[in-house]
Write an enzyme that holds these catalytic residues in place. Sequence first.
Site, PDB file in Angstrom:
ATOM      1  N   LYS A  41       0.849  -1.206   0.000  1.00  0.00           N
ATOM      2  CA  LYS A  41       0.000   0.000   0.000  1.00  0.00           C
ATOM      3  C   LYS A  41       0.878   1.248   0.000  1.00  0.00           C
ATOM      4  O   LYS A  41       2.085   1.166   0.295  1.00  0.00           O
ATOM      5  CB  LYS A  41      -0.898  -0.017   1.242  1.00  0.00           C
ATOM      6  CG  LYS A  41      -0.140   0.056   2.576  1.00  0.00           C
ATOM      7  CD  LYS A  41      -1.043  -0.267   3.752  1.00  0.00           C
ATOM      8  CE  LYS A  41      -0.253  -0.215   5.051  1.00  0.00           C
ATOM      9  NZ  LYS A  41      -1.006  -0.824   6.171  1.00  0.00           N
ATOM     10  N   TYR A 271      16.471  30.826   5.502  1.00  0.00           N
ATOM     11  CA  TYR A 271      15.249  31.469   6.021  1.00  0.00           C
ATOM     12  C   TYR A 271      15.284  31.555   7.550  1.00  0.00           C
ATOM     13  O   TYR A 271      15.700  30.613   8.228  1.00  0.00           O
ATOM     14  CB  TYR A 271      14.016  30.647   5.652  1.00  0.00           C
ATOM     15  CG  TYR A 271      13.535  30.799   4.241  1.00  0.00           C
ATOM     16  CD1 TYR A 271      13.208  32.035   3.716  1.00  0.00           C
ATOM     17  CD2 TYR A 271      13.361  29.672   3.448  1.00  0.00           C
ATOM     18  CE1 TYR A 271      12.727  32.154   2.415  1.00  0.00           C
ATOM     19  CE2 TYR A 271      12.878  29.776   2.150  1.00  0.00           C
ATOM     20  CZ  TYR A 271      12.564  31.027   1.634  1.00  0.00           C
ATOM     21  OH  TYR A 271      12.083  31.127   0.362  1.00  0.00           O
TER      22      TYR A 271
HETATM   23  C1  LIG Z   1      -0.259  -1.873   6.789  1.00  0.00           C
HETATM   24  C2  LIG Z   1      -0.880  -3.149   7.246  1.00  0.00           C
HETATM   25  C3  LIG Z   1      -0.090  -4.279   7.473  1.00  0.00           C
HETATM   26  C4  LIG Z   1       1.430  -4.260   7.389  1.00  0.00           C
HETATM   27  O1  LIG Z   1       1.933  -3.765   8.593  1.00  0.00           O
HETATM   28  P1  LIG Z   1       3.529  -3.738   8.871  1.00  0.00           P
HETATM   29  O2  LIG Z   1       3.621  -3.348  10.298  1.00  0.00           O
HETATM   30  O3  LIG Z   1       4.107  -2.705   7.973  1.00  0.00           O
HETATM   31  O4  LIG Z   1       4.018  -5.098   8.592  1.00  0.00           O
HETATM   32  C5  LIG Z   1      -0.725  -5.460   7.806  1.00  0.00           C
HETATM   33  N1  LIG Z   1      -2.067  -5.515   7.922  1.00  0.00           N
HETATM   34  C6  LIG Z   1      -2.857  -4.437   7.732  1.00  0.00           C
HETATM   35  C7  LIG Z   1      -4.329  -4.567   7.887  1.00  0.00           C
HETATM   36  C8  LIG Z   1      -2.290  -3.221   7.394  1.00  0.00           C
HETATM   37  O5  LIG Z   1      -3.077  -2.156   7.214  1.00  0.00           O
END
Ligand SMILES: *Cc1c(COP(=O)(O)O)cnc(C)c1O
Length: 374
Positions: A41, A271
């Site tokens: 994602k 800045y």
């Molecule tokens: C993002 C996510 C993961 C992965 O989590 P990590 O801590 O990066 O391994 C697993 N399950 C769900 C539902 C997520 O949203």
Amino acid sequence: MPVTHAQRPTAAYINLDTLAANLRAMRDFVGENVKYMAVVKANAYGHGAVPCALRLESERVNWFGVAIPEEGVELRNGGVTTPILCLGTFWPGQESLAFDHDLTPVVFNEEEALRLNTLAFENNRILDIHVKVDTGMGRVGVRSDLWEQFAATLSSLKNLNVDGLMTHFAAAENPVENAFTELQIQRFNKAYDIFRAGGHSPTWSDLANSPGAIRHPDSRGNLVRLGGALYGLLDDILPNNIDQPQLKPVLSLRSRIADIKLIAAGQTLGYGRTFTTESDSRIALVPIGYADGYPRALSNKGSAEINGQIVPIVGRISMDWILIDVTDVAKPVIGDEVTLIGENIKATDIAGLVGTIGYEITCGLTSRVPRIYE
Ligand SMILES: *Cc1c(COP(=O)(O)O)cnc(C)c1O
């Protein structure tokens, strides 16, 4: 490093071999009796979803996880054929994406289930879904008092098939919260029994994110969902005194010196005039700024590596530029490479300086920063 065509030399370099090695390290650690979902994602936590997914697909990962259907479509358009689970929701009107692009929805409310069932019925299809139950995260998922009712509702929706049951941990990385994580596991097992009793037989049962998979063997179900572990971003998440696989950061962020100036003692830089040179200084200008996702909060705090030496960022980080003090570097010249994130300055290190986690640093790199695969 040769520049193949003229472009600003600021880029994120993604080492796909390291990505694959991290998956292998997790397989060695967790074992082959579970399957693996790679969570890609948010553009693979900033690493580039399609190139990362294609490499992980060639490493025979079993599932991909994305947050939103749009990300699933991007993977399919990029040639990914492995099953894709959409961890978020399908908003009204998005349901057809599940059918047109072979995406598996996570379902956690009746409205979404009804909408998907209706479309599945109209298309004369049985759609696989994964049900998410809330076992203590208090975020996405069906509340425990509604599990029986939800299982019954899904039984009546004849065009949906519960292919998976899942939950998500609130604090699997934290040993102080071990009892709570174990409670979440027990609650999940109860949800599983309720869904079985309700006539469902999910193929997949999955609870564990990266910390769960590493720290809680009884949470692995038959599928683990790995994000941070694959990108080597757990240094600031897991305690370092526990048994864990060797994972390496996949991303480095590099640029080059655009200009070098000699600045007399007592002058201010940037800045807000937040930095004053204490002595005659040699200051280098580097073309990266907060518009690239390099946090402004690193002003006067961050560091960079040049010719093997760590040097401080001086003055405010601006939208497109930073200044680094290269007074102590031997013979710096325009065009010298500058590493902002790499082996010696990790995303998790700079996250610590600005009160966040490494995930937010890599996710935050904007589209102005090309991702280059090596
Ligand atoms: C993002 C996510 C993961 C992965 O989590 P990590 O801590 O990066 O391994 C697993 N399950 C769900 C539902 C997520 O949203």
